[in-house]
Scaffold this active site. Structure first.
Site, PDB file in Angstrom:
ATOM      1  N   GLU A   1       1.091  -1.223   0.291  1.00 17.47           N
ATOM      2  CA  GLU A   1      -0.154  -0.053  -0.069  1.00 17.47           C
ATOM      3  C   GLU A   1       0.990   1.285  -0.408  1.00 17.47           C
ATOM      4  O   GLU A   1       2.260   1.165   0.466  1.00 17.47           O
ATOM      5  CB  GLU A   1      -0.776   0.191   0.708  1.00 17.47           C
ATOM      6  CG  GLU A   1      -1.783  -1.092   1.551  1.00 17.47           C
ATOM      7  CD  GLU A   1      -3.041  -0.976   1.649  1.00 17.47           C
ATOM      8  OE1 GLU A   1      -2.679  -0.273   3.232  1.00 17.47           O
ATOM      9  OE2 GLU A   1      -3.684  -1.854   2.185  1.00 17.47           O
TER      10      GLU A   1
ATOM     11  N   ARG B   1       9.995 -15.691  -2.758  1.00 16.20           N
ATOM     12  CA  ARG B   1      10.907 -14.782  -2.764  1.00 16.20           C
ATOM     13  C   ARG B   1      12.080 -15.780  -3.143  1.00 16.20           C
ATOM     14  O   ARG B   1      13.085 -15.440  -4.013  1.00 16.20           O
ATOM     15  CB  ARG B   1      11.054 -14.958  -1.392  1.00 16.20           C
ATOM     16  CG  ARG B   1      10.648 -13.566  -0.937  1.00 16.20           C
ATOM     17  CD  ARG B   1      10.289 -13.874   0.766  1.00 16.20           C
ATOM     18  NE  ARG B   1       8.939 -12.635   1.026  1.00 16.20           N
ATOM     19  CZ  ARG B   1       9.293 -11.788   2.467  1.00 16.20           C
ATOM     20  NH1 ARG B   1       9.239 -13.368   3.384  1.00 16.20           N
ATOM     21  NH2 ARG B   1       8.439 -10.942   2.712  1.00 16.20           N
TER      22      ARG B   1
ATOM     23  N   ILE C   1      34.059  -3.998 -15.885  1.00 17.41           N
ATOM     24  CA  ILE C   1      35.032  -4.867 -16.865  1.00 17.41           C
ATOM     25  C   ILE C   1      35.401  -4.441 -17.858  1.00 17.41           C
ATOM     26  O   ILE C   1      35.670  -4.073 -19.082  1.00 17.41           O
ATOM     27  CB  ILE C   1      34.326  -6.304 -16.706  1.00 17.41           C
ATOM     28  CG1 ILE C   1      35.041  -7.066 -15.830  1.00 17.41           C
ATOM     29  CG2 ILE C   1      34.869  -6.979 -17.745  1.00 17.41           C
ATOM     30  CD1 ILE C   1      33.953  -8.476 -15.631  1.00 17.41           C
TER      31      ILE C   1
ATOM     32  N   GLY D   1      33.680  -1.245 -19.204  1.00 21.92           N
ATOM     33  CA  GLY D   1      34.760   0.278 -19.178  1.00 21.92           C
ATOM     34  C   GLY D   1      33.492   1.205 -19.227  1.00 21.92           C
ATOM     35  O   GLY D   1      32.599   1.205 -19.314  1.00 21.92           O
TER      36      GLY D   1
ATOM     37  N   GLU E   1       9.604  -7.793  -3.214  1.00 18.43           N
ATOM     38  CA  GLU E   1       8.926  -9.337  -2.738  1.00 18.43           C
ATOM     39  C   GLU E   1       9.645  -9.016  -1.126  1.00 18.43           C
ATOM     40  O   GLU E   1      10.051 -10.134  -0.484  1.00 18.43           O
ATOM     41  CB  GLU E   1       9.374 -10.560  -2.991  1.00 18.43           C
ATOM     42  CG  GLU E   1       8.584 -11.306  -2.686  1.00 18.43           C
ATOM     43  CD  GLU E   1       7.901 -11.712  -4.076  1.00 18.43           C
ATOM     44  OE1 GLU E   1       6.345 -12.329  -4.348  1.00 18.43           O
ATOM     45  OE2 GLU E   1       7.486 -10.633  -5.076  1.00 18.43           O
TER      46      GLU E   1
END
Length: 385
Positions: free
Chosen positions: A125, A243, A337, A339, A363
């Site tokens: 909510e 989950r 990695i 860049g 969740e």
């Protein structure tokens, strides 16, 4: 990898092939334009993905929880939003299977198995967040109906779902508060409005909406099961599979980021050699692969626990916590990695970096997961006095 039988391995391979052939070639464009993947969703229906949690006599292709986790990982490897499109649907399927009346199962599950009916759950909510017991949405009994008033937010697939598992209060005076919470299985009608789609950092393509209920009437038979006041415990069980599903999405994002980083580190050269041969880059790759493997084992552990029928909220919370944090780190390391190219929208790693945070806050935030884990640790390991 996952411990699956031959038939389940074939299902996972089928989904992996679908991802490679149909999803990855179009995911970047669909994601950047925030386009709903109508064609891909229809193909998912044909494959049977929406019925993976629904057994006979209502469905045909129910699989174990470890297999379901593996399928989710494959979908998220292609595009995390596709895994999101079937997450809440599965939670509602499990709620119906575990707590629904025979009439409710017969009415919804056959069409949910084919994807003809898409389902979602409405918990959060605007003022409540993860504090579900503080919800204000209220269903007042009026003869043979409930009259619902209130609002929900961050409801995935709200516009395209035909069935909503609505968590609401049916007794506002109950003590403790969770004893007054129920789940209503609602379909759209007068007084039920999907008010707006929320703008998001990632998780594009599928909608996340605000819902409002104004004197919205549903029959008393919409109550999940036969007794009011059971909704909180019912949803907590539903969130265990939810989950595990979110943790599996995180695995898919992390795996996609690692795959792209491995490829780029072998193709890109600097100072006369592939960049993976530079120790700083090689160390990133080693850590990424190690943490992803550990996360997958934790998800497997939670999936097996859930499949056994035992309470699995601690295990699911651990899997969701660790896998989501792992995905976030792997996604960032993939950017490192790559860049400068890692910051470019011409490469997918920037998408993984935007998608990964959803699993940290979705969740139930990871802070909530730690609370769940701690309480269960104490409950399962009491000090004997």
């Amino acid at each position: 990898m996952y411990e699956l039988n031959e038939n389940e391995r074939e299902i996972v391979a089928l989904v992996a092939d679908f991802v490679d052939r149909e999803v990855r070639p179009v995911a970047r464009e669909l994601e950047h334009t925030n386009t709903y993947p109508e064609t891909l969703i229809e193909q998912m229906k044909q494959i049977g993905i929406f019925g993976l949690a629904i057994p006979e006599p209502w469905g045909e292709a129910a699989v174990s929880t470890p297999c379901y986790a593996a399928v989710t990982e494959e979908l998220a490897r292609g595009w995390m939003s596709l895994a999101g499109a079937m997450g809440g649907h599965t939670v509602v399927s499990k709620l119906l299977l575990t707590f629904g009346t025979r009439e409710q199962k017969d009415r919804y599950l056959p069409r949910m198995a084919t994807g003809e009916i898409r389902a979602t759950m409405a918990l959060t909510e605007p003022s409540g967040g993860s504090d579900l017991q503080a919800m204000r949405t209220w269903a007042r009994r009026d003869g043979g109906e409930y009259v619902v008033n209130g609002a929900k937010t961050w409801i995935t697939n709200a516009r395209r779902s035909d069935l909503v598992a609505l968590l609401c209060k049916t007794d506002r005076e109950a003590e403790p508060a969770h004893k007054g919470v129920s789940i209503l299985l609602v379909e759209k009608g007068p007084g039920f409005e999907v008010s707006r789609d929320l703008p998001k950092l990632g998780y594009k393509g599928v909608e996340s909406c605000e819902l409002s209920f104004t004197d919205f009437r549903v029959p008393a038979t919409a109550l999940l099961g036969t007794q009011e006041g059971r909704g909180f415990s019912q949803m907590m069980r539903g969130l265990e599979i939810g989950r595990i599903q979110v943790a599996s999405r995180a695995l898919g994002v992390g795996r996609a980021a690692l795959d792209d980083a491995l490829r780029y580190a072998q193709e890109r050269e600097s100072f006369g050699k592939p960049i993976w041969q530079h120790q700083s880059v090689g160390n990133y790759l080693a850590d990424m692969a190690t943490s992803l493997t550990a996360a997958r084992q934790l998800v497997q552990f939670a999936a097996r626990r859930y499949e056994s029928g035992e309470r699995a909220d601690m295990e699911a919370g651990m899997a969701k916590l660790f896998a989501s944090e792992t995905a976030m780190k792997i996604a960032l390391d993939a950017v490192r990695i790559h860049g400068g190219f890692g910051y470019s929208t011409e490469f997918d790693v920037e998408r993984y970096f935007r998608d990964a945070p959803l699993m940290i806050v979705g969740e139930g935030t990871n802070e909530i997961q730690k609370d769940v884990i701690t309480k269960q640790l104490i409950k399962r390991n009491p000090v004997r006095r």
